[in-house]
Write a protein that holds these residues in place. Sequence first.
Motif, PDB file in Angstrom:
ATOM      1  N   GLY A 186       3.915   1.092   4.927  1.00  0.00           N
ATOM      2  CA  GLY A 186       4.877   1.872   5.694  1.00  0.00           C
ATOM      3  C   GLY A 186       4.353   1.960   7.127  1.00  0.00           C
ATOM      4  O   GLY A 186       3.167   1.756   7.372  1.00  0.00           O
ATOM      5  N   THR A 199       2.537   7.686   7.590  1.00  0.00           N
ATOM      6  CA  THR A 199       2.812   8.635   6.516  1.00  0.00           C
ATOM      7  C   THR A 199       3.411   9.904   7.126  1.00  0.00           C
ATOM      8  O   THR A 199       3.258  10.153   8.327  1.00  0.00           O
ATOM      9  CB  THR A 199       1.528   9.021   5.749  1.00  0.00           C
ATOM     10  N   ASP A 206       6.876   4.142   2.668  1.00  0.00           N
ATOM     11  CA  ASP A 206       6.344   3.185   1.685  1.00  0.00           C
ATOM     12  C   ASP A 206       7.440   2.721   0.734  1.00  0.00           C
ATOM     13  O   ASP A 206       7.324   1.657   0.114  1.00  0.00           O
ATOM     14  CB  ASP A 206       5.167   3.797   0.919  1.00  0.00           C
ATOM     15  N   ALA A 236     -11.721  11.108   3.050  1.00  0.00           N
ATOM     16  CA  ALA A 236     -11.743   9.916   3.920  1.00  0.00           C
ATOM     17  C   ALA A 236     -10.872  10.102   5.157  1.00  0.00           C
ATOM     18  O   ALA A 236      -9.762  10.608   5.053  1.00  0.00           O
ATOM     19  CB  ALA A 236     -11.240   8.711   3.126  1.00  0.00           C
ATOM     20  N   THR A 270     -10.376   5.318   4.719  1.00  0.00           N
ATOM     21  CA  THR A 270      -9.213   4.972   3.878  1.00  0.00           C
ATOM     22  C   THR A 270      -8.920   3.476   3.985  1.00  0.00           C
ATOM     23  O   THR A 270      -8.760   2.783   2.980  1.00  0.00           O
ATOM     24  CB  THR A 270      -7.963   5.776   4.330  1.00  0.00           C
ATOM     25  N   LEU A 277       0.861  -1.190   0.000  1.00  0.00           N
ATOM     26  CA  LEU A 277       0.000   0.000   0.000  1.00  0.00           C
ATOM     27  C   LEU A 277       0.893   1.235   0.000  1.00  0.00           C
ATOM     28  O   LEU A 277       1.758   1.383   0.880  1.00  0.00           O
ATOM     29  CB  LEU A 277      -0.916  -0.008   1.228  1.00  0.00           C
ATOM     30  N   VAL A 278       0.698   2.098  -0.998  1.00  0.00           N
ATOM     31  CA  VAL A 278       1.546   3.298  -1.082  1.00  0.00           C
ATOM     32  C   VAL A 278       0.683   4.552  -1.154  1.00  0.00           C
ATOM     33  O   VAL A 278      -0.328   4.584  -1.844  1.00  0.00           O
ATOM     34  CB  VAL A 278       2.516   3.268  -2.287  1.00  0.00           C
ATOM     35  N   LYS A 279       1.096   5.556  -0.426  1.00  0.00           N
ATOM     36  CA  LYS A 279       0.357   6.825  -0.440  1.00  0.00           C
ATOM     37  C   LYS A 279       1.247   7.915  -1.028  1.00  0.00           C
ATOM     38  O   LYS A 279       2.447   7.969  -0.718  1.00  0.00           O
ATOM     39  CB  LYS A 279      -0.045   7.206   0.988  1.00  0.00           C
ATOM     40  N   THR A 304      -0.703   9.092  11.245  1.00  0.00           N
ATOM     41  CA  THR A 304      -1.456   8.411  12.306  1.00  0.00           C
ATOM     42  C   THR A 304      -0.953   6.995  12.578  1.00  0.00           C
ATOM     43  O   THR A 304      -1.163   6.471  13.669  1.00  0.00           O
ATOM     44  CB  THR A 304      -2.949   8.316  11.954  1.00  0.00           C
ATOM     45  N   ALA A 305      -0.365   6.345  11.585  1.00  0.00           N
ATOM     46  CA  ALA A 305       0.063   4.936  11.692  1.00  0.00           C
ATOM     47  C   ALA A 305      -1.106   3.997  11.953  1.00  0.00           C
ATOM     48  O   ALA A 305      -0.939   2.923  12.524  1.00  0.00           O
ATOM     49  CB  ALA A 305       1.145   4.787  12.764  1.00  0.00           C
ATOM     50  N   GLN A 306      -2.312   4.416  11.574  1.00  0.00           N
ATOM     51  CA  GLN A 306      -3.498   3.598  11.847  1.00  0.00           C
ATOM     52  C   GLN A 306      -3.900   2.723  10.661  1.00  0.00           C
ATOM     53  O   GLN A 306      -4.564   1.695  10.838  1.00  0.00           O
ATOM     54  CB  GLN A 306      -4.682   4.510  12.204  1.00  0.00           C
ATOM     55  N   VAL A 307      -3.556   3.159   9.445  1.00  0.00           N
ATOM     56  CA  VAL A 307      -4.128   2.512   8.256  1.00  0.00           C
ATOM     57  C   VAL A 307      -3.744   1.027   8.140  1.00  0.00           C
ATOM     58  O   VAL A 307      -4.615   0.184   7.905  1.00  0.00           O
ATOM     59  CB  VAL A 307      -3.770   3.305   6.972  1.00  0.00           C
ATOM     60  N   MET A 361      -4.711   4.842  -2.874  1.00  0.00           N
ATOM     61  CA  MET A 361      -5.967   5.584  -2.985  1.00  0.00           C
ATOM     62  C   MET A 361      -5.615   7.063  -3.058  1.00  0.00           C
ATOM     63  O   MET A 361      -4.891   7.565  -2.198  1.00  0.00           O
ATOM     64  CB  MET A 361      -6.866   5.337  -1.780  1.00  0.00           C
TER      65      MET A 361
HETATM   66  C1  FAD Z   1      -9.726  12.476  12.129  1.00  0.00           C
HETATM   67  C2  FAD Z   1      -9.208  12.586  10.722  1.00  0.00           C
HETATM   68  C3  FAD Z   1      -9.959  13.214   9.743  1.00  0.00           C
HETATM   69  C4  FAD Z   1      -9.446  13.368   8.456  1.00  0.00           C
HETATM   70  N1  FAD Z   1     -10.193  14.037   7.550  1.00  0.00           N
HETATM   71  C5  FAD Z   1      -9.677  14.226   6.336  1.00  0.00           C
HETATM   72  C6  FAD Z   1     -10.387  14.968   5.406  1.00  0.00           C
HETATM   73  O1  FAD Z   1     -11.475  15.437   5.688  1.00  0.00           O
HETATM   74  N2  FAD Z   1      -9.827  15.139   4.179  1.00  0.00           N
HETATM   75  C7  FAD Z   1      -8.601  14.586   3.869  1.00  0.00           C
HETATM   76  O2  FAD Z   1      -8.124  14.740   2.739  1.00  0.00           O
HETATM   77  N3  FAD Z   1      -7.892  13.862   4.750  1.00  0.00           N
HETATM   78  C8  FAD Z   1      -8.392  13.688   5.964  1.00  0.00           C
HETATM   79  N4  FAD Z   1      -7.677  13.012   6.863  1.00  0.00           N
HETATM   80  C9  FAD Z   1      -6.415  12.430   6.462  1.00  0.00           C
HETATM   81  C10 FAD Z   1      -6.678  11.052   5.942  1.00  0.00           C
HETATM   82  O3  FAD Z   1      -7.445  10.320   6.825  1.00  0.00           O
HETATM   83  C11 FAD Z   1      -5.392  10.340   5.792  1.00  0.00           C
HETATM   84  O4  FAD Z   1      -4.697  10.916   4.717  1.00  0.00           O
HETATM   85  C12 FAD Z   1      -5.566   8.877   5.476  1.00  0.00           C
HETATM   86  O5  FAD Z   1      -6.583   8.282   6.232  1.00  0.00           O
HETATM   87  C13 FAD Z   1      -4.327   8.072   5.704  1.00  0.00           C
HETATM   88  O6  FAD Z   1      -3.933   8.254   7.038  1.00  0.00           O
HETATM   89  P1  FAD Z   1      -2.452   8.546   7.357  1.00  0.00           P
HETATM   90  O7  FAD Z   1      -1.921   9.484   6.330  1.00  0.00           O
HETATM   91  O8  FAD Z   1      -2.352   8.951   8.780  1.00  0.00           O
HETATM   92  O9  FAD Z   1      -1.788   7.110   7.123  1.00  0.00           O
HETATM   93  P2  FAD Z   1      -0.963   6.177   8.122  1.00  0.00           P
HETATM   94  O10 FAD Z   1      -1.878   5.335   8.891  1.00  0.00           O
HETATM   95  O11 FAD Z   1       0.059   6.971   8.871  1.00  0.00           O
HETATM   96  O12 FAD Z   1      -0.253   5.318   6.974  1.00  0.00           O
HETATM   97  C14 FAD Z   1       0.294   4.028   7.206  1.00  0.00           C
HETATM   98  C15 FAD Z   1       0.457   3.317   5.883  1.00  0.00           C
HETATM   99  O13 FAD Z   1      -0.817   3.032   5.318  1.00  0.00           O
HETATM  100  C16 FAD Z   1      -0.753   3.099   3.896  1.00  0.00           C
HETATM  101  N5  FAD Z   1      -1.629   4.160   3.416  1.00  0.00           N
HETATM  102  C17 FAD Z   1      -2.122   5.236   4.071  1.00  0.00           C
HETATM  103  N6  FAD Z   1      -2.910   5.975   3.271  1.00  0.00           N
HETATM  104  C18 FAD Z   1      -2.935   5.354   2.067  1.00  0.00           C
HETATM  105  C19 FAD Z   1      -3.555   5.615   0.819  1.00  0.00           C
HETATM  106  N7  FAD Z   1      -4.344   6.689   0.615  1.00  0.00           N
HETATM  107  N8  FAD Z   1      -3.346   4.755  -0.208  1.00  0.00           N
HETATM  108  C20 FAD Z   1      -2.562   3.660  -0.046  1.00  0.00           C
HETATM  109  N9  FAD Z   1      -1.939   3.352   1.113  1.00  0.00           N
HETATM  110  C21 FAD Z   1      -2.121   4.186   2.155  1.00  0.00           C
HETATM  111  C22 FAD Z   1       0.714   3.362   3.567  1.00  0.00           C
HETATM  112  O14 FAD Z   1       1.400   2.131   3.420  1.00  0.00           O
HETATM  113  C23 FAD Z   1       1.204   4.091   4.805  1.00  0.00           C
HETATM  114  O15 FAD Z   1       2.592   4.040   4.974  1.00  0.00           O
HETATM  115  C24 FAD Z   1      -8.163  12.850   8.134  1.00  0.00           C
HETATM  116  C25 FAD Z   1      -7.434  12.201   9.125  1.00  0.00           C
HETATM  117  C26 FAD Z   1      -7.946  12.059  10.411  1.00  0.00           C
HETATM  118  C27 FAD Z   1      -7.113  11.363  11.479  1.00  0.00           C
END
Ligand code: FAD
Length: 269
Positions: free
Chosen positions: A121, A124, A42, A96, A101, A10-12, A129-132, A65
């Motif tokens: 990864g 990001t 990633d 999302a 996501t 999964l890459v962002k 958040t490191a939640q995905v 995504m």
């Molecule tokens: C409460 C909250 C509300 C939000 N609301 C919005 C909003 O309204 N609009 C908006 O644009 N963003 C919003 N975001 C940001 C959005 O949720 C994040 O960009 C997205 O969910 C990925 O989270 P992260 O970047 O923290 O990924 P992390 O969890 O830090 O990523 C971990 C790993 O997951 C994978 N990953 C993460 N995102 C993707 C992706 N898109 N595709 C493929 N792999 C992926 C990668 O391998 C990455 O290294 C919000 C975030 C939060 C916490």
Amino acid sequence: MSKGLKIVVLVKQVPDIEKVRFDYEKGRLDRSSAEAVINPFDLNALEAAAQIKEKIGGVVTAVSMGPEQAKDALRDALARGADEAVLLSDLRFAGADTLATSYTLSCAVRKLGAFDLIICGEKTIDGDTAQVGPEVAEFLGIPHVAYVDEILDISIAEITVKSRLDGDNYVVKMRFPGLITVTKDANVPRLPTLKDKLRSRKAEITVWGMKDLACLDEKQFFGLQGSPTGVAKVFAPTSGKKKGQIVMGTPEEKARRIAEILLKLGASQ
Ligand SMILES: Cc1cc2nc3c(=O)[nH]c(=O)nc-3n(C[C@H](O)[C@H](O)[C@H](O)COP(=O)(O)OP(=O)(O)OC[C@H]3O[C@@H](n4cnc5c(N)ncnc54)[C@H](O)[C@@H]3O)c2cc1C
């Protein structure tokens, strides 16, 4: 002979954090101020997949995504060893939160069919958040190990990894299918060759929208509408520098001056 593992990475795509500016008026990152790159962690996920493929064979599919421009990140992934790339792009995916996501990504993995290992990864550099990763594993009902520093052993059936959590090291053996998130210590990402870059430019990237991801459950956590959380306010971190003053003079003068300052601040004699 075995055909190896089916691996999904999964890459962002994220803004280049060294160059991106903050829009103080709107309270958000001005993404147009910097070029978009693959999230650095990633790159470690892609390198881990490439090394596994070299060791025991297999097929690596990169999934992202994001908007149309996230195809650039997927082309980079193809140049770094991925065999196939899928972009999840639909206006209804926009806005999302991490739950939506992760749900969308998990629907795509389901659609890809049987797999052995998903590599993410650890986090990001924009959302941070490191939640995905762990949430994708939950949606798919598979085990996961986060913060993997080292892959100690891997076979067609299982993986043994070293993970660092709160300063402690854990050695974990996980049977497939499963998911790992990797740290920057997991490996050194390779640089794509010119040949690989040119090949990736011509490669076909599959694009799926919401209609392509018919998940079979009733929950539909897609985009802003399917996000139970939202960002209330975003602000740039302050420098964290504390105000201070330098006291000059002889040691006696300095001691007297410091005592005066402390008394002024409420210290008792
Ligand atoms: C409460 C909250 C509300 C939000 N609301 C919005 C909003 O309204 N609009 C908006 O644009 N963003 C919003 N975001 C940001 C959005 O949720 C994040 O960009 C997205 O969910 C990925 O989270 P992260 O970047 O923290 O990924 P992390 O969890 O830090 O990523 C971990 C790993 O997951 C994978 N990953 C993460 N995102 C993707 C992706 N898109 N595709 C493929 N792999 C992926 C990668 O391998 C990455 O290294 C919000 C975030 C939060 C916490």
